[in-house]
Structures are given as C-alpha cells and as structure tokens.
Design a protein around this motif. Structure first.
Motif, PDB file in Angstrom:
ATOM      1  N   TYR A 138       0.977  -1.143  -0.045  1.00  0.00           N
ATOM      2  CA  TYR A 138       0.068   0.172  -0.050  1.00  0.00           C
ATOM      3  C   TYR A 138       1.094   1.368  -0.074  1.00  0.00           C
ATOM      4  O   TYR A 138       0.658   2.085  -0.658  1.00  0.00           O
ATOM      5  CB  TYR A 138      -0.865   0.007   1.165  1.00  0.00           C
ATOM      6  CG  TYR A 138      -2.055  -0.886   1.055  1.00  0.00           C
ATOM      7  CD1 TYR A 138      -2.484  -1.576  -0.008  1.00  0.00           C
ATOM      8  CD2 TYR A 138      -2.908  -1.294   2.111  1.00  0.00           C
ATOM      9  CE1 TYR A 138      -3.339  -2.419  -0.074  1.00  0.00           C
ATOM     10  CE2 TYR A 138      -3.975  -2.217   2.054  1.00  0.00           C
ATOM     11  CZ  TYR A 138      -4.318  -2.846   0.693  1.00  0.00           C
ATOM     12  OH  TYR A 138      -5.114  -3.663   0.858  1.00  0.00           O
ATOM     13  N   ASP A 143       2.348   1.840  -3.223  1.00  0.00           N
ATOM     14  CA  ASP A 143       1.333   2.334  -4.205  1.00  0.00           C
ATOM     15  C   ASP A 143       1.168   3.951  -4.153  1.00  0.00           C
ATOM     16  O   ASP A 143       0.694   4.489  -5.001  1.00  0.00           O
ATOM     17  CB  ASP A 143       0.085   1.690  -4.054  1.00  0.00           C
ATOM     18  CG  ASP A 143       0.066   0.311  -4.643  1.00  0.00           C
ATOM     19  OD1 ASP A 143       0.851  -0.233  -5.371  1.00  0.00           O
ATOM     20  OD2 ASP A 143      -0.746  -0.564  -4.245  1.00  0.00           O
ATOM     21  N   TRP A 144       1.465   4.356  -3.034  1.00  0.00           N
ATOM     22  CA  TRP A 144       1.387   5.831  -2.810  1.00  0.00           C
ATOM     23  C   TRP A 144       2.135   6.681  -3.935  1.00  0.00           C
ATOM     24  O   TRP A 144       1.704   7.507  -4.054  1.00  0.00           O
ATOM     25  CB  TRP A 144       1.639   6.301  -1.475  1.00  0.00           C
ATOM     26  CG  TRP A 144       0.316   5.847  -0.282  1.00  0.00           C
ATOM     27  CD1 TRP A 144      -0.258   4.780  -0.480  1.00  0.00           C
ATOM     28  CD2 TRP A 144      -0.080   6.810   0.371  1.00  0.00           C
ATOM     29  NE1 TRP A 144      -1.381   4.959   0.525  1.00  0.00           N
ATOM     30  CE2 TRP A 144      -1.168   6.088   1.264  1.00  0.00           C
ATOM     31  CE3 TRP A 144       0.196   8.005   1.167  1.00  0.00           C
ATOM     32  CZ2 TRP A 144      -1.871   6.715   2.237  1.00  0.00           C
ATOM     33  CZ3 TRP A 144      -0.616   8.668   2.099  1.00  0.00           C
ATOM     34  CH2 TRP A 144      -1.474   8.011   2.654  1.00  0.00           C
ATOM     35  N   ASN A 188      -9.030  -0.594  -3.054  1.00  0.00           N
ATOM     36  CA  ASN A 188      -7.881  -1.247  -2.801  1.00  0.00           C
ATOM     37  C   ASN A 188      -7.092  -1.276  -3.697  1.00  0.00           C
ATOM     38  O   ASN A 188      -5.853  -2.121  -3.886  1.00  0.00           O
ATOM     39  CB  ASN A 188      -8.303  -2.719  -2.538  1.00  0.00           C
ATOM     40  CG  ASN A 188      -7.967  -2.901  -0.860  1.00  0.00           C
ATOM     41  OD1 ASN A 188      -7.577  -2.011  -0.142  1.00  0.00           O
ATOM     42  ND2 ASN A 188      -8.291  -4.114  -0.299  1.00  0.00           N
ATOM     43  N   TRP A 241      -4.545   3.622  -4.558  1.00  0.00           N
ATOM     44  CA  TRP A 241      -3.862   4.114  -3.462  1.00  0.00           C
ATOM     45  C   TRP A 241      -3.031   5.515  -3.961  1.00  0.00           C
ATOM     46  O   TRP A 241      -2.602   6.192  -3.031  1.00  0.00           O
ATOM     47  CB  TRP A 241      -2.936   3.037  -2.811  1.00  0.00           C
ATOM     48  CG  TRP A 241      -3.737   2.281  -1.932  1.00  0.00           C
ATOM     49  CD1 TRP A 241      -4.094   1.130  -2.347  1.00  0.00           C
ATOM     50  CD2 TRP A 241      -4.342   2.587  -0.735  1.00  0.00           C
ATOM     51  NE1 TRP A 241      -4.822   0.478  -1.381  1.00  0.00           N
ATOM     52  CE2 TRP A 241      -5.095   1.188  -0.333  1.00  0.00           C
ATOM     53  CE3 TRP A 241      -4.290   3.588   0.175  1.00  0.00           C
ATOM     54  CZ2 TRP A 241      -5.866   1.191   0.921  1.00  0.00           C
ATOM     55  CZ3 TRP A 241      -4.782   3.339   1.456  1.00  0.00           C
ATOM     56  CH2 TRP A 241      -5.759   2.202   1.577  1.00  0.00           C
TER      57      TRP A 241
END
Length: 461
Positions: free
Chosen positions: A65, A68-69, A423, A426
């Motif tokens: 996650y 993914d930012w 999901n 991100w």
C-alpha cells in the motif's frame, strides 16, 4: 567552597532526621510512581494483545500500500488459447490491444486482427527491471531472474507443471496450483493453467495530467507546450491551451476537477459550520455566564444545552444529519454547527465569567444602559479571545470535515473513502491526502497569524 565528608553528612542527618526522612519519602514516591507507570504499560500491552496484533499483522500488504502511494503498476494479462495467446489489459488501463508498453515485446501471427479488447499473439516477452525476462509461448513460460530460471509447462485449462525446483523468488502451495513470482519493487507475476498476469511497477503517478483518451497523452512537456502555443488546433471548437486544461480537469483516472470541487466543499463546510456556530454561541454565552445573567435557572438550562450539543461527537451528528438530509455538504455543515455551538458556548461563557468588572462598573457609573454596558464594558475585553478561539476551531474543522465526509457528509472525505475501498487506487488516496495536508497547512498558518495579531493587539492596549 567547602566539601563535606561522609562523616559530616552522617552527623548532619543525625541532627536533622526529619529533613532526611522526608527526602527518602520523596525518592520512594518517585520510584513508586515510575513502577506504577511501567506496570500500567505492561498491563495495557497484555490487555490489548499488542504483541499478538503486531506479530499477526500483514506487513507485506502494508508495504505494498505504501509503495502504491508513490508508484503505479502496468498489468498486462496473457491468456492461453488453443495454439496462440491473447494479450489484454484491465478495464481502466491506459493501454489497449493496439497500444502496448515499450517493455512488452509481442509477436503477432501473420494476418492477425484485433477483436474486442484482446490482441492475438504467438509469443510475448516482458522485460522487467533490466535483469528479469518473462518469455511466454502457447504452452510454456520461462522466467529468468537473479541468475535463476523458472521453466513452466502449461496445458491450457488443464494442468501446470514445473521443471526442476522452484527458485527462491517463486512460490507454489501445491503441485499443479498457481505459481507466484516476486521481483521486489519492480513487480511480479502469477502463472496458472489459464493465463499469466504480469505486474511491472514504476515510480511516479501515471497519466497525472492527461489520460489515454487525450490527444496530449504520451507527449513530453516540450511537445505539449509547443502544441498549446500553436495556431493549428487539435479541436476546432477550442484552442489547444483550452483543450489541454479541459483534458487535465476531466482526467478520467485522476478526476482533478471533481477532487478540487470536493476539496472546496470541505473548506466551505468547515468555514460555514464554524461561522454559524460562532454567531449562535455568542449571544447564548451571555445567558450562560453567571456574572452577566443573574438568573440561575437560565444559566443552568443554557449550559446544559451546550453540554448536550458537544457531548455528541461530530461524527455521530454527521451520521444523524446524513440520514435526515441525505449525503452532501448540508449534513457536514450541520454536524460542525451543532458540535461547535456547544463547544463555543462553553468557551465563550467561561471567558465572560473571567472578565474584569471594573469596566462594567465604570460604564454603569456614567448612566449607560444595560445594552451599552455589555457592548462597551464586556465585548472589548473578550472579543479578541473569542475570535482567536473561533479561528483555531475553523482550522481544526478543516481536518474534521474530511473525517465526517467519509460517512456521507460530502466533501473530499467521501471521495477519499471511495478511493480507499477499491484497494487499487492508493495513488489517488495519496494525491487527496497531499491536497488535504496543503490546505490544512495553509489554513493553519492563516489562523495562527490572525490569532497572534489579535492577541498582540489586545496586549498592546
């Protein structure tokens, strides 16, 4: 300076036992407090099972996650068909069967035509990170990475088998089941009897300005600027500069226009809710202040009204008004208005109860009316403090409006929650969080500067 020996210190302690006994009691009290604090931390660790929670946490997903930012993935899918392959991309991908990334080498059969959203192929070779190669044929997949090779034989829709041992970067729960390969940040792949799903990750935010439907997509900055200043229009209805701005605002992947609109709604929600609460709490605070209104019943009723409003959390009020008015900024404004009216009423009334009565007495001594006494004897004393408190809560409510927006009260909070629920978006979450941080930073500085100016102005008088 005289230094006392141990014998001198003992002699002094014998002559003044009470003083030294008190010192020992203080030391023991300090140790007891420290031991109690450590015991409380140990109890909290056990009671909330912190160790088990941390041990059972899926830190790998958390790392994904976070990655993914600041990055994005391109995910081609290669399906096994009878004697050939089919290459496709996810629904909202920038790539199509007629547009492939440059790290994907596709060999198409002679005379092949694209049908729908799938491109036929005889062979597909993917190059990931410069050291990883994925070679896909109709019934075989060969993956080379880190000096090791994974050789997989495929019988489409029937079986999957591996030649030799699995490399350390590949996993398979049981023979015949899907194979997962992890290449670190660069990406990975999944192989089963139906298809191969490839993931290739890149730093940055893909298509941040122009999506794949824009005529500016894939162009360099210099090319975009050159077209924007060119007289030759891409769209006869508008200039190239206007077209570029329209494409940015209506970017289907990043939805800049909608995000900016929702952010503006959040700012307006915080401002209007805080303003209305301040306007209503100000006169009610005079009724709650005991030194202003002498009627005890009125004091108590007003204060209990403030307690009721602020005892219900802003999030609960937001849920209530969302059911009453439906999703939207009206529910958010109402939630802020109700909560802050109770909070401001308490703060304002306490400020009024701590004023200097000499100014009021001076106004009365010259025969001023009750309204003039309050206007000139009370308001000038408390107004800078009240405005300072309102400014602080305005800045704080900018953050709170984001939270209540997530439960349907409108603003960017709702859009942020929608992006988190997928999901897979991100990077959009990171974009909105960054915008919120910028807004909070700007309003925090504005609020702080205004408060310092007000407090400083009061002090100078």
């Amino acid at each position: 300076m005289t230094t006392l020996s141990l014998t001198d210190i003992q002699a002094i302690s014998e002559r003044h036992p009470d003083v030294f006994a008190s010192s020992w009691r203080k030391r023991l009290t300090g140790w007891a407090v420290g031991a109690g604090f450590v015991a409380y931390l140990a109890f909290a660790w056990w009671f909330f099972a912190v160790g088990a929670v941390m041990a059972g946490g899926n830190w790998g997903i958390a790392g994904t996650y976070l990655a993914d930012w600041v990055s994005y993935e391109i995910r081609p899918q290669v399906a096994f068909k009878d004697g050939h392959l089919e290459v496709s991309y996810p629904r909202f991908s920038s790539y199509r069967p007629d547009r492939h990334p440059d790290w994907l080498d596709i060999t198409q059969p002679a005379g092949a035509t694209i049908a729908g959203n799938k491109a036929p192929a005889d062979r597909v070779v993917a190059y990931i990170g410069g050291t990883t190669q994925i070679d896909i044929a109709a019934q075989r997949v060969v993956v080379s990475h880190g000096g090791q090779t994974l050789d997989v034989t495929i019988v489409p829709r029937q079986s999957i088998s591996v030649a030799g041992a699995l490399p350390i970067w590949a996993t398979q729960k049981a023979p015949g089941e899907k194979i997962l390969a992890d290449f670190g940040f660069a990406g990975g792949l999944q192989i089963d009897e139906e298809d191969v799903k490839i993931r290739h990750r890149f730093f940055g935010w893909e298509n941040f300005f122009f999506d794949a439907n824009s005529p500016f997509w894939g162009m360099s900055t210099s090319e975009v600027v050159s077209l924007m200043t060119s007289d030759q229009r891409l769209d006869p209805k508008m200039s190239n500069a206007a077209l570029a701005w329209d494409n940015i605002v209506n970017n289907s992947e990043w939805q800049h226009g909608d995000v900016w609109l929702k952010l503006m709604q959040t700012i307006v929600m915080a401002f209007v809710g805080t303003l209305f609460a301040s306007v209503l709490a100000f006169p009610l605070a005079f009724l709650a202040a005991r030194n202003i209104t002498q009627n005890r019943l009125v004091n108590q009723v007003t204060k209990r009204f403030f307690d009721f409003l602020r005892s219900v959390d802003m999030l609960i009020w937001a849920l209530f008004f969302t059911r009453a008015f439906g999703p939207g900024p009206i529910a958010g404004i109402s939630a802020i208005f109700f909560t802050d009216t109770g909070t401001f009423g308490k703060l304002y009334s306490e400020a009024l109860e701590n004023i200097d009565d000499k100014q009021r007495e001076g106004m009365r001594s010259v025969g001023a009316s009750p309204a003039s006494v309050q206007r000139y004897g009370v308001v000038p004393q408390v107004l800078p403090v009240l405005i300072s408190q309102s400014l602080y809560f305005w800045e704080s409510n900018t953050r709170s409006a984001t939270i209540i927006g997530a439960v349907g009260a409108g603003g960017i909070g709702l859009k942020l929650w929608e992006a988190m629920r997928t999901n897979s978006d991100w990077e959009n979450v990171a974009y909105m969080v960054l915008l919120i941080l910028i807004v909070v930073f700007v309003f925090d500085n504005i609020s702080t500067a205004l408060r310092q100016r007000l407090i400083g102005g009061k002090a100078s008088h």
